[in-house]
Motif scaffolding. Sequence first.
Motif, mmCIF file in Angstrom:
data_model
loop_
_atom_site.group_PDB
_atom_site.id
_atom_site.type_symbol
_atom_site.label_atom_id
_atom_site.label_comp_id
_atom_site.label_asym_id
_atom_site.label_seq_id
_atom_site.Cartn_x
_atom_site.Cartn_y
_atom_site.Cartn_z
ATOM 1 N N ALA A 115 -0.870 12.879 0.470
ATOM 2 C CA ALA A 115 -0.900 11.436 0.708
ATOM 3 C C ALA A 115 0.472 10.857 0.401
ATOM 4 O O ALA A 115 1.239 11.397 -0.395
ATOM 5 N N GLU A 119 -1.690 5.425 1.590
ATOM 6 C CA GLU A 119 -2.719 6.452 1.425
ATOM 7 C C GLU A 119 -2.849 6.835 -0.044
ATOM 8 O O GLU A 119 -3.959 6.976 -0.567
ATOM 9 N N TRP A 120 -1.711 7.019 -0.703
ATOM 10 C CA TRP A 120 -1.725 7.390 -2.111
ATOM 11 C C TRP A 120 -2.301 6.275 -2.966
ATOM 12 O O TRP A 120 -3.080 6.515 -3.883
ATOM 13 N N ARG A 121 -1.952 5.038 -2.657
ATOM 14 C CA ARG A 121 -2.478 3.918 -3.437
ATOM 15 C C ARG A 121 -3.993 3.813 -3.297
ATOM 16 O O ARG A 121 -4.703 3.508 -4.260
ATOM 17 N N ARG A 122 -4.513 4.066 -2.106
ATOM 18 C CA ARG A 122 -5.972 4.045 -1.922
ATOM 19 C C ARG A 122 -6.632 5.199 -2.676
ATOM 20 O O ARG A 122 -7.703 5.029 -3.264
ATOM 21 N N ALA A 123 -5.981 6.358 -2.674
ATOM 22 C CA ALA A 123 -6.531 7.497 -3.417
ATOM 23 C C ALA A 123 -6.549 7.207 -4.914
ATOM 24 O O ALA A 123 -7.508 7.550 -5.617
ATOM 25 N N LEU A 126 -9.575 5.342 -6.390
ATOM 26 C CA LEU A 126 -10.854 6.034 -6.525
ATOM 27 C C LEU A 126 -10.948 6.684 -7.900
ATOM 28 O O LEU A 126 -9.933 7.031 -8.508
ATOM 29 N N LYS A 151 -14.313 8.059 2.170
ATOM 30 C CA LYS A 151 -13.577 7.880 3.422
ATOM 31 C C LYS A 151 -12.072 7.878 3.219
ATOM 32 O O LYS A 151 -11.326 8.311 4.100
ATOM 33 N N ASP A 152 -11.602 7.385 2.066
ATOM 34 C CA ASP A 152 -10.167 7.331 1.842
ATOM 35 C C ASP A 152 -9.576 8.702 1.525
ATOM 36 O O ASP A 152 -8.349 8.869 1.550
ATOM 37 N N LEU A 153 -10.421 9.686 1.228
ATOM 38 C CA LEU A 153 -9.938 11.044 1.026
ATOM 39 C C LEU A 153 -10.099 11.898 2.272
ATOM 40 O O LEU A 153 -9.235 12.710 2.596
ATOM 41 N N LYS A 155 -9.799 11.104 5.217
ATOM 42 C CA LYS A 155 -8.784 10.769 6.212
ATOM 43 C C LYS A 155 -7.453 11.464 5.953
ATOM 44 O O LYS A 155 -6.603 11.528 6.841
ATOM 45 N N LEU A 156 -7.256 11.959 4.745
ATOM 46 C CA LEU A 156 -5.966 12.536 4.388
ATOM 47 C C LEU A 156 -5.745 13.874 5.079
ATOM 48 O O LEU A 156 -6.687 14.629 5.321
#
Length: 267
Positions: A115, A119-123, A126, A151-153, A155-156
């Motif tokens: 990420a 992407e990293w910030r969304r991960a 969690l 879903k945020d993982l 997608k990575l």
Amino acid sequence: MTARRRTDLPPGTLEGVSSDPTVADAPGRPDVPGSAEDSPFRSERTARDEAPQFVLPLVVRIEKAAPPARTDALETAARAVLTILSDERALGDGEWAQAVRDWQDARIRKVVRRARGAEWRRAEALPGITVTGKSAEVRVFPPVPLDGWPKDLVKLQVSGTDLDDPEPPVDADPTAPVLWLNPDLDMSAGKTMAQAGHGAQLAWWELSDEQRAAWRDAGFPLAVRAADPARWSGLTTSGLPLVRDAGFTEIAPGSCTVVADHPALRS
């Protein structure tokens, strides 16, 4: 309670089964005695495969302008696995404990994704734990069902985890734990991160409660290094914990990938 080694495995051995370059599968919990019918060395499906399957997600931060060094990413991933195994939320009646037990009761899978930026910030938003190395950041999450990823993982990306060391790593401290990599194998960084996590987990299982506490309190010091080719054969027959791979991707079936050399486990 200290985990006992599985009775259906050669001493100190863990068989990895990979269906993806950054996925590592392993047999179930070492404190559950097995049988010949349930051996992780059997190629056909067993009762373990009929159980609900979980995976341990690991996400490595790889920014385009500043990717982490390969060795640091490997070591940080291994420490991330140890960190979640020892976290109070993963033990006893902790909020992650049931998921960890379910994960260890079936085939133990680890998936490494990458990420960057948003992407990293969304991960990071969690539930999970971010472990930081010298240049690497790896976030480990409680196990999730194979078909139940957040879903945020999901997608990575899995691909694109190839990394380099700007300088050769220094020699490992012989008094500290070392995860020795098979020098004859060419594995991607993502796959190697998963394998290093397996090696760290095997060492953790083999230690006493007192030894685990000492390692945890020291911050899980460890090194990941390619073994000297002349020493590799001896390491694999030394009785130290050994990771094998089923060879679905990248390497041949039955390849030994990692030897977990913890000072407390040396004979």
